[in-house]
Design a protein around this motif. Sequence first.
Motif, PDB file in Angstrom:
ATOM      1  N   GLN A  88      50.805 -19.572  29.472  1.00 18.87           N
ATOM      2  CA  GLN A  88      51.827 -18.597  29.077  1.00 18.87           C
ATOM      3  C   GLN A  88      51.698 -17.309  29.874  1.00 18.87           C
ATOM      4  OE1 GLN A  88      50.466 -17.110  24.812  1.00 18.87           O
ATOM      5  NE2 GLN A  88      49.940 -19.256  25.171  1.00 18.87           N
ATOM      6  N   THR A  92      54.456 -15.802  32.476  1.00 22.37           N
ATOM      7  CA  THR A  92      54.885 -14.415  32.362  1.00 22.37           C
ATOM      8  C   THR A  92      54.832 -13.713  33.714  1.00 22.37           C
ATOM      9  OG1 THR A  92      54.210 -14.255  30.043  1.00 22.37           O
ATOM     10  CG2 THR A  92      54.363 -12.190  31.273  1.00 22.37           C
ATOM     11  N   TRP A 282      61.159 -19.499  25.731  1.00 22.55           N
ATOM     12  CA  TRP A 282      61.061 -20.199  24.456  1.00 22.55           C
ATOM     13  C   TRP A 282      62.184 -21.221  24.256  1.00 22.55           C
ATOM     14  CZ3 TRP A 282      59.854 -15.449  20.762  1.00 22.55           C
ATOM     15  CH2 TRP A 282      58.591 -14.923  21.113  1.00 22.55           C
ATOM     16  N   GLY A 298      55.501 -22.231  29.650  1.00 19.38           N
ATOM     17  CA  GLY A 298      54.164 -21.953  29.137  1.00 19.38           C
ATOM     18  C   GLY A 298      54.005 -22.150  27.647  1.00 19.38           C
ATOM     19  N   TRP A 299      55.016 -22.677  26.981  1.00 20.75           N
ATOM     20  CA  TRP A 299      54.968 -22.911  25.532  1.00 20.75           C
ATOM     21  C   TRP A 299      55.584 -24.271  25.205  1.00 20.75           C
ATOM     22  CZ3 TRP A 299      52.902 -19.477  22.002  1.00 20.75           C
ATOM     23  CH2 TRP A 299      52.693 -18.152  22.430  1.00 20.75           C
ATOM     24  N   HIS A 312      50.626 -24.138  21.714  1.00 20.74           N
ATOM     25  CA  HIS A 312      49.964 -24.691  22.894  1.00 20.74           C
ATOM     26  C   HIS A 312      48.535 -25.044  22.518  1.00 20.74           C
ATOM     27  CE1 HIS A 312      49.717 -25.794  27.066  1.00 20.74           C
ATOM     28  NE2 HIS A 312      50.909 -25.254  27.301  1.00 20.74           N
TER      29      HIS A 312
END
Length: 379
Positions: A88, A92, A282, A298-299, A312
Amino acid sequence: MTAPLLAAAVLFSGLVGCASTRALPSGDASTVDALFRDYDGPGLPGASVVVIHDGQVVLRRAYGLAELEQRTPATPESNYRLASLSKQFTATAILLLVQDGRLRLDDRVVDVLPGFPPSLREVRVHHLLQHTSGIWDYEDFVPPTQTVQVKDRDVLTLLSRTDRTWFAPGTAVRYSNSGYAVLALIVEQVGGMPFARFLHERVFVPSGMRSTVAHEEGVSSVPRRAYGYAAGPTGFIPRDQSPTSAVLGDGGIYASVVDLVAWDQALESQALLLPEARRQAWTPPTLPDGTRSRYGFGWFVDEDGGRQRLSHHGETCGFTNAIVKYPEQRLTVIVLTNRAGGAPWTLAQRVADLWLGGPAKEGPASARAWPFETLPNAH
């Protein structure tokens, strides 16, 4: 509340500074302690757990040892290797470059990253983020006898050993650690600085994550470091590093639950990412055949009893971790452990259920499926 009960509530909360607290909605301290009994005892690798509700830390606990040899207790400030919870942060970093106008999610990787195999020319940045690239996992090319650690840059060489992807990019989902190692290299190339430094300057410091580090042996150090272990025939044995432990983009960050509170607050306050970027992170993609993926940026993203659930898992040499987040309920539970094996995601869900008022209609935490359990290659 009587004086003894008030004292017990203060002891149970174990919270930092002046953070406001809430009583455990169901049960008492023993409810949570019982869940972590396998991590609490002399000679046992430990665990740290935190619950964040409505922007406040409502529970913070630690169990067992961060280092067995020195009998160093685990604390909420202990820094664990996050393994795939690192993804994540890598995502980012990419989104920050997109916000800067220096990168586009639809850019072909071969056009922005020198050395990316030409045979993978149709892979785009968003494919890497969403595990829809089809590129092979670099770990498939690392022999079990290898002793020299792989770095992010080495992943390009390993990927050049194949001239095909598992499927046409964007048409299916297959978890690939290679994708996040490549994303780290893109951050270096486009961001103009080493990946670890970019994370420090653009993510960790602005979020208030004071001790978090993308660890490079001989370059950086980890304060209050928790060391990894695995169960052996006669007890736990050190198992802190493997040949792939030095790859940063897919799992090389060390952090504590204290710093992850700051990270969660940065996400909630949109201190780093604009609302549209967070929405993209998301939101899993819909594939060409009409099926919907369950991985954003990342999720993992799914529904639990009609509630959006972000999660995760993180599994690496000597560490197993989990994060569970319910954005609409403003509830986040994080469990970090310094041992191989176990199911901290189930523990995190059981703790979350205490604040959610019980398990979802699908059943108890141990019976509810996790997205990573059905995603090919998600390890």
